[in-house]
Design a protein around this motif. Structure first.
Motif, short mmCIF file in Angstrom:
data_model
loop_
_atom_site.label_atom_id
_atom_site.label_comp_id
_atom_site.label_asym_id
_atom_site.label_seq_id
_atom_site.Cartn_x
_atom_site.Cartn_y
_atom_site.Cartn_z
N LEU A 4 14.24 -32.06 59.16
CA LEU A 4 14.31 -32.85 59.84
C LEU A 4 13.94 -33.85 57.87
O LEU A 4 14.48 -35.25 58.09
CB LEU A 4 13.20 -34.08 60.62
CG LEU A 4 13.83 -33.30 62.34
CD1 LEU A 4 13.17 -33.21 62.82
CD2 LEU A 4 15.59 -33.82 62.06
N LEU A 5 13.00 -33.39 57.54
CA LEU A 5 12.50 -34.48 56.56
C LEU A 5 12.72 -34.06 54.93
O LEU A 5 12.95 -35.01 54.46
CB LEU A 5 10.90 -33.32 55.84
CG LEU A 5 9.75 -33.60 56.94
CD1 LEU A 5 8.78 -33.12 56.60
CD2 LEU A 5 9.69 -35.27 57.13
N ASN A 7 16.23 -34.30 55.28
CA ASN A 7 17.15 -35.61 55.33
C ASN A 7 16.96 -36.93 54.99
O ASN A 7 15.72 -36.90 55.43
CB ASN A 7 17.38 -35.58 57.24
CG ASN A 7 18.61 -37.07 57.00
OD1 ASN A 7 18.49 -37.65 57.02
ND2 ASN A 7 19.53 -36.16 58.14
N THR A 9 17.62 -40.32 54.82
CA THR A 9 17.06 -41.45 56.09
C THR A 9 15.60 -41.19 56.74
O THR A 9 15.24 -41.62 56.68
CB THR A 9 18.72 -41.30 56.79
OG1 THR A 9 19.41 -41.63 55.97
CG2 THR A 9 18.41 -42.86 57.79
N THR A 10 15.81 -40.35 57.72
CA THR A 10 14.83 -39.41 58.26
C THR A 10 13.67 -39.76 57.02
O THR A 10 12.52 -39.93 58.04
CB THR A 10 14.93 -38.32 58.77
OG1 THR A 10 16.08 -38.04 59.65
CG2 THR A 10 13.31 -37.69 60.37
N LYS A 11 13.40 -39.33 56.27
CA LYS A 11 12.14 -39.02 55.16
C LYS A 11 11.93 -40.64 54.73
O LYS A 11 10.85 -41.54 55.10
CB LYS A 11 12.48 -38.47 53.86
CG LYS A 11 11.84 -38.63 52.83
CD LYS A 11 11.26 -38.02 51.66
CE LYS A 11 11.96 -36.26 51.91
NZ LYS A 11 12.34 -35.62 50.54
N ASN A 13 12.77 -43.51 57.00
CA ASN A 13 12.64 -43.91 57.59
C ASN A 13 11.27 -43.40 58.35
O ASN A 13 10.16 -44.58 58.68
CB ASN A 13 13.19 -43.27 58.98
CG ASN A 13 14.16 -44.30 58.77
OD1 ASN A 13 14.87 -44.94 57.84
ND2 ASN A 13 15.31 -43.57 59.90
N LEU A 14 10.73 -42.44 57.91
CA LEU A 14 9.10 -41.92 58.19
C LEU A 14 7.58 -42.80 56.93
O LEU A 14 7.24 -42.62 57.28
CB LEU A 14 8.99 -40.78 58.13
CG LEU A 14 9.29 -39.62 59.55
CD1 LEU A 14 9.51 -37.89 58.71
CD2 LEU A 14 8.48 -39.61 60.05
N ASN A 205 16.39 -46.69 64.56
CA ASN A 205 16.94 -45.90 65.19
C ASN A 205 18.22 -46.55 65.76
O ASN A 205 19.14 -45.72 65.74
CB ASN A 205 16.36 -45.90 67.17
CG ASN A 205 14.98 -44.56 67.12
OD1 ASN A 205 14.94 -44.33 66.19
ND2 ASN A 205 14.35 -45.61 67.72
N ASN A 208 20.57 -45.79 62.89
CA ASN A 208 21.31 -43.99 62.44
C ASN A 208 21.87 -43.58 63.83
O ASN A 208 21.99 -42.87 63.59
CB ASN A 208 19.70 -43.23 62.45
CG ASN A 208 18.99 -44.06 61.27
OD1 ASN A 208 20.03 -44.31 59.80
ND2 ASN A 208 18.20 -43.56 61.07
#
Length: 350
Positions: A4-5, A7, A9-11, A13-14, A205, A208
């Motif tokens: 996930l990390l 990615n 986009t996910t990173k 967002n986090l 959310n 994405n």
């Protein structure tokens, strides 16, 4: 978790979410230690309000690609419906559940109006959409300024737009241009931060998700999206309604931060809508994190620079121009991209 990390986009967002939480913790520690004076402390809730408004408008301008100039109207609806409920139920419910229900009511009514207005409005594009949404915001403000709500001597509930009949209302809950008075002050920095965090989570959310990708495809090319079978009206309505609901939540927080609420032009009129649009543009259209940063910085600067009098607005304008150049100049953006420490770490991991 490692996948996930990887990615991007996910990173991102986090980083946005964890950054917000870290700022909240830092502010609470500084406030507890007495490092934040009363003046700055009084701006903490407005920071959350304007940041939430910027996030909501970014969903329309940045993600959907439409220009809305009536977002202050949705904020106004959320503010007055929630404030009316809180005043009416002040003696019937404890503060916390009353405040939570008031925020939900503000969001629901704003979303309802967003849906109703969106049916005819979202068939328009560009300048036409901007003009109609601007008119909607002004109409809402003027109707509330002419609205009288309350109970008569016989206990009958009454609502009127006729000032000559307003004298029949003895227990006025909403008193025309005088607005609503005696609102229970329930909004805190924690409550405002929770609303902001929820707004960011909902926006990220949605962006994405499959619906978010459909919305962005409409932004990029409406005709191509329609040819692929995407229901343009449905997804535009979805974005518009969610954005209106978030703006309604921001309005509810705004209303419960003071005891008097009036539908003045500087609070819910054209100027407010333009200011929220400025936050979105200077923060980077489509950037949730940038919208929040711009909202906080541009709200804080005029207050911090009050000691230099009228010159503060000159400095404010210079900073706005500098932010615009940094965000939109190709060379400055290339420089930032080149010297981005997070990007260097990504390359090292690869």
């Amino acid at each position: 978790m490692a996948k996930l990390l990887k990615n991007k986009t996910t990173k991102n967002n986090l980083i946005t979410i964890l950054g917000l939480v870290a700022i909240y913790v830092a502010v609470m520690i500084c406030n507890g230690a007495g490092l934040i004076n009363n003046h700055i402390g009084g701006l903490l809730v407005p920071f959350c309000v304007y940041s939430t408004m910027a996030v909501s408008l970014n969903l329309i301008v940045g993600i959907l690609g439409d220009l809305s100039l009536g977002h202050a109207g949705f904020m106004c609806i959320g503010a007055f419906t929630s404030a009316y409920f809180s005043k009416a139920m002040a003696d019937a419910l404890p503060m916390v559940p009353r405040f939570i229900i008031a925020v939900i009511i503000g969001a629901v009514f704003a979303a309802l109006f967003g849906f109703i207005i969106g049916i005819p409005v979202l068939r328009l594009h560009g300048d036409y959409l901007a003009i109609v949404t601007l008119a909607f915001g002004e109409i809402i403000k003027n109707i509330i300024n002419a609205l009288y709500m309350g109970r008569t001597e016989s206990g009958r509930f009454m609502i009127t737009l006729d000032i000559s009949k307003s004298s029949e209302i003895k227990d006025k809950m909403l008193n025309g241009p005088q607005g609503i008075t005696g609102i229970p002050v329930s909004a805190t920095f924690t409550a405002g931060f929770i609303i902001l965090l929820l707004a960011v989570l909902v926006t990220l959310n949605l962006t994405n998700s499959r619906s978010g990708r459909a919305i962005m495809s409409i932004r990029d090319n409406r005709i191509a999206s329609e040819s692929l079978g995407i229901n343009v009206t449905k997804y535009k309505m979805l974005a518009f309604t969610i954005s209106a609901a978030i703006a309604g939540c921001a309005g509810a927080i705004y209303a419960h931060n003071s005891t008097i609420l009036q539908a003045k032009s500087e609070r819910f009129g054209y100027n407010m809508s333009i200011m929220i649009l400025v936050y979105v543009v200077l923060g980077g259209i489509g950037s949730t994190r940038g919208s929040i940063i711009a909202a906080v910085v541009l709200t804080l600067i005029p207050e911090v620079l009050r000691f230099i009098g009228n010159y503060r607005m000159l400095i404010y304008a210079v900073i706005m121009i500098a932010m615009m150049i940094i965000n939109w100049n190709p060379k400055s953006r290339a420089f930032i991209e080149k010297h981005n420490p997070f990007k260097k770490k990504e390359k090292e991991v690869e």
